[in-house]
Write a protein that holds these residues in place. Structure first.
Motif, PDB file in Angstrom:
ATOM      1  N   CYS A   1      -1.280  13.672   6.817  1.00  0.00           N
ATOM      2  CA  CYS A   1      -2.203  12.714   7.437  1.00  0.00           C
ATOM      3  C   CYS A   1      -1.454  11.824   8.420  1.00  0.00           C
ATOM      4  O   CYS A   1      -0.332  11.407   8.162  1.00  0.00           O
ATOM      5  CB  CYS A   1      -2.881  11.846   6.387  1.00  0.00           C
ATOM      6  SG  CYS A   1      -4.038  12.752   5.363  1.00  0.00           S
ATOM      7  N   GLU A   2      -2.093  11.542   9.528  1.00  0.00           N
ATOM      8  CA  GLU A   2      -1.496  10.687  10.542  1.00  0.00           C
ATOM      9  C   GLU A   2      -2.037   9.272  10.486  1.00  0.00           C
ATOM     10  O   GLU A   2      -1.439   8.367  11.065  1.00  0.00           O
ATOM     11  CB  GLU A   2      -1.748  11.271  11.927  1.00  0.00           C
ATOM     12  CG  GLU A   2      -1.089  12.624  12.124  1.00  0.00           C
ATOM     13  CD  GLU A   2      -1.457  13.264  13.446  1.00  0.00           C
ATOM     14  OE1 GLU A   2      -2.410  12.789  14.102  1.00  0.00           O
ATOM     15  OE2 GLU A   2      -0.812  14.244  13.824  1.00  0.00           O
ATOM     16  N   VAL A   3      -3.179   9.081   9.842  1.00  0.00           N
ATOM     17  CA  VAL A   3      -3.805   7.765   9.772  1.00  0.00           C
ATOM     18  C   VAL A   3      -4.283   7.527   8.344  1.00  0.00           C
ATOM     19  O   VAL A   3      -4.929   8.391   7.754  1.00  0.00           O
ATOM     20  CB  VAL A   3      -5.011   7.647  10.741  1.00  0.00           C
ATOM     21  CG1 VAL A   3      -5.671   6.281  10.626  1.00  0.00           C
ATOM     22  CG2 VAL A   3      -4.576   7.906  12.173  1.00  0.00           C
ATOM     23  N   VAL A   4      -3.965   6.359   7.809  1.00  0.00           N
ATOM     24  CA  VAL A   4      -4.431   5.965   6.478  1.00  0.00           C
ATOM     25  C   VAL A   4      -5.192   4.667   6.630  1.00  0.00           C
ATOM     26  O   VAL A   4      -4.684   3.698   7.199  1.00  0.00           O
ATOM     27  CB  VAL A   4      -3.246   5.777   5.496  1.00  0.00           C
ATOM     28  CG1 VAL A   4      -3.743   5.255   4.159  1.00  0.00           C
ATOM     29  CG2 VAL A   4      -2.486   7.078   5.318  1.00  0.00           C
ATOM     30  N   ARG A   5      -6.417   4.643   6.146  1.00  0.00           N
ATOM     31  CA  ARG A   5      -7.226   3.427   6.229  1.00  0.00           C
ATOM     32  C   ARG A   5      -7.087   2.647   4.946  1.00  0.00           C
ATOM     33  O   ARG A   5      -7.301   3.172   3.850  1.00  0.00           O
ATOM     34  CB  ARG A   5      -8.689   3.763   6.482  1.00  0.00           C
ATOM     35  CG  ARG A   5      -9.498   2.509   6.832  1.00  0.00           C
ATOM     36  CD  ARG A   5     -10.875   2.871   7.273  1.00  0.00           C
ATOM     37  NE  ARG A   5     -11.754   2.703   6.118  1.00  0.00           N
ATOM     38  CZ  ARG A   5     -13.045   2.954   6.132  1.00  0.00           C
ATOM     39  NH1 ARG A   5     -13.611   3.434   7.223  1.00  0.00           N
ATOM     40  NH2 ARG A   5     -13.756   2.759   5.063  1.00  0.00           N
ATOM     41  N   LEU A   6      -6.754   1.364   5.084  1.00  0.00           N
ATOM     42  CA  LEU A   6      -6.645   0.478   3.932  1.00  0.00           C
ATOM     43  C   LEU A   6      -8.035   0.058   3.475  1.00  0.00           C
ATOM     44  O   LEU A   6      -9.001   0.146   4.236  1.00  0.00           O
ATOM     45  CB  LEU A   6      -5.829  -0.763   4.292  1.00  0.00           C
ATOM     46  CG  LEU A   6      -4.397  -0.511   4.757  1.00  0.00           C
ATOM     47  CD1 LEU A   6      -3.740  -1.840   5.129  1.00  0.00           C
ATOM     48  CD2 LEU A   6      -3.595   0.198   3.681  1.00  0.00           C
ATOM     49  N   GLY A   7      -8.135  -0.441   2.269  1.00  0.00           N
ATOM     50  CA  GLY A   7      -9.401  -0.928   1.742  1.00  0.00           C
ATOM     51  C   GLY A   7      -9.977  -2.069   2.566  1.00  0.00           C
ATOM     52  O   GLY A   7     -11.175  -2.287   2.590  1.00  0.00           O
ATOM     53  N   THR A   8      -9.112  -2.790   3.286  1.00  0.00           N
ATOM     54  CA  THR A   8      -9.548  -3.896   4.142  1.00  0.00           C
ATOM     55  C   THR A   8     -10.020  -3.412   5.506  1.00  0.00           C
ATOM     56  O   THR A   8     -10.509  -4.204   6.306  1.00  0.00           O
ATOM     57  CB  THR A   8      -8.407  -4.912   4.331  1.00  0.00           C
ATOM     58  OG1 THR A   8      -7.269  -4.225   4.841  1.00  0.00           O
ATOM     59  CG2 THR A   8      -8.057  -5.599   3.025  1.00  0.00           C
TER      60      THR A   8
ATOM     61  N   ALA B   1       0.822  -1.213   0.000  1.00  0.00           N
ATOM     62  CA  ALA B   1       0.000   0.000   0.000  1.00  0.00           C
ATOM     63  C   ALA B   1       0.856   1.263   0.000  1.00  0.00           C
ATOM     64  O   ALA B   1       0.336   2.370   0.126  1.00  0.00           O
ATOM     65  CB  ALA B   1      -0.909  -0.003   1.222  1.00  0.00           C
ATOM     66  N   ALA B   2       2.162   1.120  -0.163  1.00  0.00           N
ATOM     67  CA  ALA B   2       3.092   2.249  -0.022  1.00  0.00           C
ATOM     68  C   ALA B   2       2.744   3.433  -0.910  1.00  0.00           C
ATOM     69  O   ALA B   2       2.788   4.582  -0.466  1.00  0.00           O
ATOM     70  CB  ALA B   2       4.522   1.796  -0.285  1.00  0.00           C
ATOM     71  N   ARG B   3       2.400   3.194  -2.146  1.00  0.00           N
ATOM     72  CA  ARG B   3       2.080   4.300  -3.057  1.00  0.00           C
ATOM     73  C   ARG B   3       0.896   5.108  -2.519  1.00  0.00           C
ATOM     74  O   ARG B   3       0.876   6.330  -2.588  1.00  0.00           O
ATOM     75  CB  ARG B   3       1.782   3.763  -4.449  1.00  0.00           C
ATOM     76  CG  ARG B   3       1.359   4.857  -5.408  1.00  0.00           C
ATOM     77  CD  ARG B   3       1.148   4.312  -6.785  1.00  0.00           C
ATOM     78  NE  ARG B   3       2.362   4.586  -7.543  1.00  0.00           N
ATOM     79  CZ  ARG B   3       2.664   4.021  -8.675  1.00  0.00           C
ATOM     80  NH1 ARG B   3       1.876   3.127  -9.187  1.00  0.00           N
ATOM     81  NH2 ARG B   3       3.753   4.342  -9.312  1.00  0.00           N
ATOM     82  N   GLY B   4      -0.077   4.414  -1.953  1.00  0.00           N
ATOM     83  CA  GLY B   4      -1.241   5.088  -1.385  1.00  0.00           C
ATOM     84  C   GLY B   4      -0.980   5.711  -0.030  1.00  0.00           C
ATOM     85  O   GLY B   4      -1.778   6.501   0.444  1.00  0.00           O
ATOM     86  N   ILE B   5       0.112   5.351   0.617  1.00  0.00           N
ATOM     87  CA  ILE B   5       0.463   5.928   1.911  1.00  0.00           C
ATOM     88  C   ILE B   5       1.242   7.220   1.716  1.00  0.00           C
ATOM     89  O   ILE B   5       1.066   8.184   2.455  1.00  0.00           O
ATOM     90  CB  ILE B   5       1.316   4.935   2.741  1.00  0.00           C
ATOM     91  CG1 ILE B   5       0.489   3.693   3.097  1.00  0.00           C
ATOM     92  CG2 ILE B   5       1.843   5.603   4.005  1.00  0.00           C
ATOM     93  CD1 ILE B   5       1.320   2.570   3.688  1.00  0.00           C
ATOM     94  N   GLU B   6       2.096   7.272   0.716  1.00  0.00           N
ATOM     95  CA  GLU B   6       2.975   8.428   0.513  1.00  0.00           C
ATOM     96  C   GLU B   6       2.207   9.717   0.258  1.00  0.00           C
ATOM     97  O   GLU B   6       2.557  10.765   0.816  1.00  0.00           O
ATOM     98  CB  GLU B   6       3.953   8.154  -0.623  1.00  0.00           C
ATOM     99  CG  GLU B   6       5.019   7.148  -0.247  1.00  0.00           C
ATOM    100  CD  GLU B   6       5.953   6.794  -1.388  1.00  0.00           C
ATOM    101  OE1 GLU B   6       5.653   7.128  -2.546  1.00  0.00           O
ATOM    102  OE2 GLU B   6       6.989   6.190  -1.106  1.00  0.00           O
TER     103      GLU B   6
END
Length: 88
Positions: free
Chosen positions: A44-51, A32-37
């Motif tokens: 942003c301090e929190v990133v929610r994954l699709g799961t 998920a790195a590309r979507g975290i960067e």
């Protein structure tokens, strides 16, 4: 993708919350790195994954992982949802 770092603690929490091995946890976070960067670049301090798991960031470092039903109080309005493009 090479800029994201993942702590051992984050791998351990991910493995607990989405049952898997530590190496699989690290691989899934880095996938998920590309979507975290991008969200991290905006602070942003929190990133929610699709799961549903939430990755807690300190800059470009994933420091811990919260389960779908967990969310730190201080981060309630500072996260971005990945997976289906929905903003929270």
């Amino acid at each position: 993708m090479g800029n994201i770092r993942v702590t051992r603690h984050a791998c351990e929490r991910f493995a607990e919350r989405a049952p898997c091995s530590l190496s699989e946890a690290r691989d899934r976070i880095l996938a998920a790195a590309r979507g975290i960067e991008a969200p991290a670049a905006f602070g942003c301090e929190v990133v929610r994954l699709g799961t549903g798991e939430r990755l807690v960031l300190d800059g470009l470092t994933v420091v811990t992982v919260y389960a779908r039903d967990m969310l730190p109080r201080k981060c309630r309005h500072t996260h971005h949802h990945l997976g289906d493009g929905e903003w929270l």
